[in-house]
Design a protein around this motif. Structure first.
Motif, PDB file in Angstrom:
ATOM      1  N   TYR A 163       4.298  31.996 -21.688  1.00 52.56           N
ATOM      2  CA  TYR A 163       5.390  31.526 -20.829  1.00 52.56           C
ATOM      3  C   TYR A 163       6.005  32.671 -20.022  1.00 52.56           C
ATOM      4  O   TYR A 163       6.316  32.520 -18.848  1.00 52.56           O
ATOM      5  CB  TYR A 163       6.451  30.854 -21.706  1.00 52.56           C
ATOM      6  N   TRP A 164       6.171  33.821 -20.667  1.00 47.50           N
ATOM      7  CA  TRP A 164       6.845  34.958 -20.036  1.00 47.50           C
ATOM      8  C   TRP A 164       5.971  35.657 -18.999  1.00 47.50           C
ATOM      9  O   TRP A 164       6.450  36.486 -18.237  1.00 47.50           O
ATOM     10  CB  TRP A 164       7.293  35.967 -21.093  1.00 47.50           C
ATOM     11  N   ASN A 165       4.674  35.324 -18.954  1.00 50.04           N
ATOM     12  CA  ASN A 165       3.752  35.956 -18.008  1.00 50.04           C
ATOM     13  C   ASN A 165       3.448  35.086 -16.795  1.00 50.04           C
ATOM     14  O   ASN A 165       2.605  35.447 -15.977  1.00 50.04           O
ATOM     15  CB  ASN A 165       2.438  36.312 -18.717  1.00 50.04           C
ATOM     16  N   LEU A 166       4.104  33.947 -16.685  1.00 53.03           N
ATOM     17  CA  LEU A 166       3.872  33.044 -15.560  1.00 53.03           C
ATOM     18  C   LEU A 166       5.005  33.186 -14.551  1.00 53.03           C
ATOM     19  O   LEU A 166       6.180  33.153 -14.925  1.00 53.03           O
ATOM     20  CB  LEU A 166       3.788  31.595 -16.051  1.00 53.03           C
ATOM     21  N   ASP A 167       4.656  33.329 -13.306  1.00 51.69           N
ATOM     22  CA  ASP A 167       5.646  33.471 -12.234  1.00 51.69           C
ATOM     23  C   ASP A 167       5.532  32.265 -11.309  1.00 51.69           C
ATOM     24  O   ASP A 167       4.511  32.084 -10.642  1.00 51.69           O
ATOM     25  CB  ASP A 167       5.377  34.766 -11.454  1.00 51.69           C
ATOM     26  N   VAL A 168       6.547  31.427 -11.322  1.00 56.26           N
ATOM     27  CA  VAL A 168       6.558  30.231 -10.481  1.00 56.26           C
ATOM     28  C   VAL A 168       7.629  30.430  -9.411  1.00 56.26           C
ATOM     29  O   VAL A 168       8.821  30.512  -9.723  1.00 56.26           O
ATOM     30  CB  VAL A 168       6.839  28.956 -11.307  1.00 56.26           C
ATOM     31  N   ARG A 169       7.206  30.521  -8.179  1.00 53.45           N
ATOM     32  CA  ARG A 169       8.128  30.783  -7.073  1.00 53.45           C
ATOM     33  C   ARG A 169       8.762  29.495  -6.543  1.00 53.45           C
ATOM     34  O   ARG A 169       8.142  28.430  -6.592  1.00 53.45           O
ATOM     35  CB  ARG A 169       7.379  31.463  -5.921  1.00 53.45           C
ATOM     36  N   PRO A 170       9.966  29.578  -5.982  1.00 55.58           N
ATOM     37  CA  PRO A 170      10.589  28.395  -5.386  1.00 55.58           C
ATOM     38  C   PRO A 170       9.686  27.754  -4.335  1.00 55.58           C
ATOM     39  O   PRO A 170       9.046  28.451  -3.538  1.00 55.58           O
ATOM     40  CB  PRO A 170      11.866  28.948  -4.739  1.00 55.58           C
ATOM     41  N   LEU A 171       9.581  26.435  -4.395  1.00 52.27           N
ATOM     42  CA  LEU A 171       8.814  25.607  -3.463  1.00 52.27           C
ATOM     43  C   LEU A 171       7.302  25.850  -3.525  1.00 52.27           C
ATOM     44  O   LEU A 171       6.573  25.411  -2.653  1.00 52.27           O
ATOM     45  CB  LEU A 171       9.340  25.746  -2.033  1.00 52.27           C
ATOM     46  N   SER A 172       6.839  26.513  -4.572  1.00 51.52           N
ATOM     47  CA  SER A 172       5.398  26.623  -4.782  1.00 51.52           C
ATOM     48  C   SER A 172       4.905  25.329  -5.433  1.00 51.52           C
ATOM     49  O   SER A 172       5.685  24.566  -6.011  1.00 51.52           O
ATOM     50  CB  SER A 172       5.065  27.822  -5.665  1.00 51.52           C
ATOM     51  N   THR A 173       3.615  25.067  -5.323  1.00 55.46           N
ATOM     52  CA  THR A 173       3.032  23.888  -5.968  1.00 55.46           C
ATOM     53  C   THR A 173       2.014  24.330  -7.017  1.00 55.46           C
ATOM     54  O   THR A 173       1.323  25.333  -6.843  1.00 55.46           O
ATOM     55  CB  THR A 173       2.342  22.964  -4.947  1.00 55.46           C
ATOM     56  N   THR A 174       1.969  23.579  -8.095  1.00 51.07           N
ATOM     57  CA  THR A 174       1.030  23.824  -9.186  1.00 51.07           C
ATOM     58  C   THR A 174       0.488  22.472  -9.617  1.00 51.07           C
ATOM     59  O   THR A 174       1.270  21.554  -9.882  1.00 51.07           O
ATOM     60  CB  THR A 174       1.738  24.490 -10.383  1.00 51.07           C
ATOM     61  N   THR A 175      -0.818  22.338  -9.701  1.00 46.92           N
ATOM     62  CA  THR A 175      -1.425  21.051 -10.026  1.00 46.92           C
ATOM     63  C   THR A 175      -2.243  21.134 -11.310  1.00 46.92           C
ATOM     64  O   THR A 175      -3.008  22.071 -11.513  1.00 46.92           O
ATOM     65  CB  THR A 175      -2.333  20.576  -8.874  1.00 46.92           C
ATOM     66  N   VAL A 176      -2.037  20.129 -12.163  1.00 45.19           N
ATOM     67  CA  VAL A 176      -2.896  19.957 -13.331  1.00 45.19           C
ATOM     68  C   VAL A 176      -3.569  18.593 -13.214  1.00 45.19           C
ATOM     69  O   VAL A 176      -2.982  17.644 -12.684  1.00 45.19           O
ATOM     70  CB  VAL A 176      -2.125  20.073 -14.672  1.00 45.19           C
ATOM     71  N   THR A 177      -4.806  18.521 -13.665  1.00 50.92           N
ATOM     72  CA  THR A 177      -5.538  17.256 -13.636  1.00 50.92           C
ATOM     73  C   THR A 177      -6.064  16.958 -15.028  1.00 50.92           C
ATOM     74  O   THR A 177      -6.320  17.868 -15.812  1.00 50.92           O
ATOM     75  CB  THR A 177      -6.726  17.313 -12.650  1.00 50.92           C
ATOM     76  N   GLY A 178      -6.196  15.683 -15.331  1.00 47.83           N
ATOM     77  CA  GLY A 178      -6.742  15.291 -16.624  1.00 47.83           C
ATOM     78  C   GLY A 178      -6.019  14.097 -17.186  1.00 47.83           C
ATOM     79  O   GLY A 178      -5.617  13.180 -16.466  1.00 47.83           O
ATOM     80  N   ARG A 179      -5.816  14.152 -18.509  1.00 42.21           N
ATOM     81  CA  ARG A 179      -5.128  13.082 -19.233  1.00 42.21           C
ATOM     82  C   ARG A 179      -4.566  13.681 -20.510  1.00 42.21           C
ATOM     83  O   ARG A 179      -4.785  14.860 -20.799  1.00 42.21           O
ATOM     84  CB  ARG A 179      -6.088  11.934 -19.526  1.00 42.21           C
ATOM     85  N   ALA A 180      -3.879  12.864 -21.290  1.00 41.07           N
ATOM     86  CA  ALA A 180      -3.210  13.356 -22.496  1.00 41.07           C
ATOM     87  C   ALA A 180      -4.133  14.203 -23.357  1.00 41.07           C
ATOM     88  O   ALA A 180      -5.220  13.780 -23.729  1.00 41.07           O
ATOM     89  CB  ALA A 180      -2.691  12.168 -23.311  1.00 41.07           C
ATOM     90  N   GLY A 181      -3.690  15.420 -23.643  1.00 40.63           N
ATOM     91  CA  GLY A 181      -4.444  16.319 -24.501  1.00 40.63           C
ATOM     92  C   GLY A 181      -5.590  17.051 -23.838  1.00 40.63           C
ATOM     93  O   GLY A 181      -6.184  17.943 -24.437  1.00 40.63           O
ATOM     94  N   ARG A 182      -5.910  16.706 -22.597  1.00 44.18           N
ATOM     95  CA  ARG A 182      -7.039  17.343 -21.898  1.00 44.18           C
ATOM     96  C   ARG A 182      -6.651  17.607 -20.451  1.00 44.18           C
ATOM     97  O   ARG A 182      -6.904  16.794 -19.567  1.00 44.18           O
ATOM     98  CB  ARG A 182      -8.273  16.445 -21.951  1.00 44.18           C
ATOM     99  N   TRP A 183      -6.034  18.734 -20.227  1.00 45.45           N
ATOM    100  CA  TRP A 183      -5.549  19.094 -18.903  1.00 45.45           C
ATOM    101  C   TRP A 183      -6.264  20.334 -18.394  1.00 45.45           C
ATOM    102  O   TRP A 183      -6.624  21.219 -19.167  1.00 45.45           O
ATOM    103  CB  TRP A 183      -4.042  19.358 -18.924  1.00 45.45           C
ATOM    104  N   SER A 184      -6.417  20.405 -17.083  1.00 44.88           N
ATOM    105  CA  SER A 184      -7.002  21.576 -16.431  1.00 44.88           C
ATOM    106  C   SER A 184      -6.090  21.999 -15.297  1.00 44.88           C
ATOM    107  O   SER A 184      -5.491  21.160 -14.614  1.00 44.88           O
ATOM    108  CB  SER A 184      -8.380  21.244 -15.846  1.00 44.88           C
ATOM    109  N   LEU A 185      -5.985  23.286 -15.098  1.00 45.35           N
ATOM    110  CA  LEU A 185      -5.235  23.822 -13.962  1.00 45.35           C
ATOM    111  C   LEU A 185      -6.121  23.739 -12.734  1.00 45.35           C
ATOM    112  O   LEU A 185      -7.282  24.135 -12.758  1.00 45.35           O
ATOM    113  CB  LEU A 185      -4.847  25.271 -14.231  1.00 45.35           C
ATOM    114  N   THR A 186      -5.589  23.191 -11.654  1.00 49.11           N
ATOM    115  CA  THR A 186      -6.330  23.077 -10.404  1.00 49.11           C
ATOM    116  C   THR A 186      -5.689  24.011  -9.387  1.00 49.11           C
ATOM    117  O   THR A 186      -4.500  23.894  -9.092  1.00 49.11           O
ATOM    118  CB  THR A 186      -6.297  21.628  -9.873  1.00 49.11           C
ATOM    119  N   LEU A 187      -6.455  24.946  -8.875  1.00 45.49           N
ATOM    120  CA  LEU A 187      -5.937  25.892  -7.891  1.00 45.49           C
ATOM    121  C   LEU A 187      -6.175  25.332  -6.503  1.00 45.49           C
ATOM    122  O   LEU A 187      -7.314  25.232  -6.036  1.00 45.49           O
ATOM    123  CB  LEU A 187      -6.603  27.253  -8.058  1.00 45.49           C
TER     124      LEU A 187
END
Length: 199
Positions: A163-187
């Motif tokens: 958690y402490w190593n993630l930098d989320v900037r204002p108005l940036s977008t982050t997408t995850v795809t999948g379903r419960a228990g099985r998620w992937s980060l989409t760049l």
């Protein structure tokens, strides 16, 4: 069946005021200006099948300002920081240095009288896992950067300390795809203008 959940980080307030725990300040003029500059790139997300936001004033205002008309989700609220609510990390450290050290070292610690980091991550992850499952469903959620960081730790099954190593900037977008228990980060690709704004 796969969902596509795009998190949009709420616009920030003046950097002079500093980042505060469990902050409920409204969006100030600097934040509104950020929303107006980013609107042309983020407006297409209003076409999502479901649109949500955290109950924080900045998240609600950002979602409304971008034309999303989002539904408030209590599970997307910031971490309950107990007696540290409204303080910066530096202010909490000045008052309770050993307590802050213990909290940073142990994700199950609730030394401030609020929610542990692990509870926070699991709450946000529980929200993610209970989204309606329809193949191809697109969801947009406007939330505080801390909430998005928690969602990413959960989705990636990463250790809580990540958690402490993630930098989320204002108005940036982050997408995850999948379903419960099985998620992937989409760049997602970003425009040159967006990239310059975050340098």
């Amino acid at each position: 069946m796969a969902l596509r959940v795009t998190f949009v980080a709420a616009a920030g307030s003046s950097s002079v005021l500093g980042e505060r725990f469990d902050d409920d300040r409204p969006l100030d003029q600097a934040g509104w200006s950020e929303v107006q500059r980013a609107a042309h790139e983020l407006l297409p997300l209003a076409a999502a099948d479901l649109r949500y936001c955290s109950p924080a004033p900045r998240s609600r205002a950002t979602g409304d300002g971008l034309g999303y008309a989002p539904l408030v989700q209590l599970a997307l609220r910031d971490c309950d920081m107990g007696r540290w609510r409204g303080l910066t990390l530096g202010e909490a450290m000045a008052r309770e240095p050993q307590t802050v050290d213990a909290w940073l070292a142990d994700p199950t610690a609730k030394v401030h009288g609020g929610e542990s980091m692990l509870e926070f991550i699991m709450r946000v992850g529980g929200w993610l896992d209970t989204r309606p499952v329809e193949d191809g469903c697109r969801i947009v959620a406007v939330a505080e950067p801390s909430v998005i960081r928690a969602a990413l730790v959960y989705a990636l099954k990463a250790p809580p300390a990540t958690y402490w190593n993630l930098d989320v900037r204002p108005l940036s977008t982050t997408t995850v795809t999948g379903r419960a228990g099985r998620w992937s980060l989409t760049l997602d690709s970003v425009s040159a203008q967006t990239a310059r704004a975050h340098l």
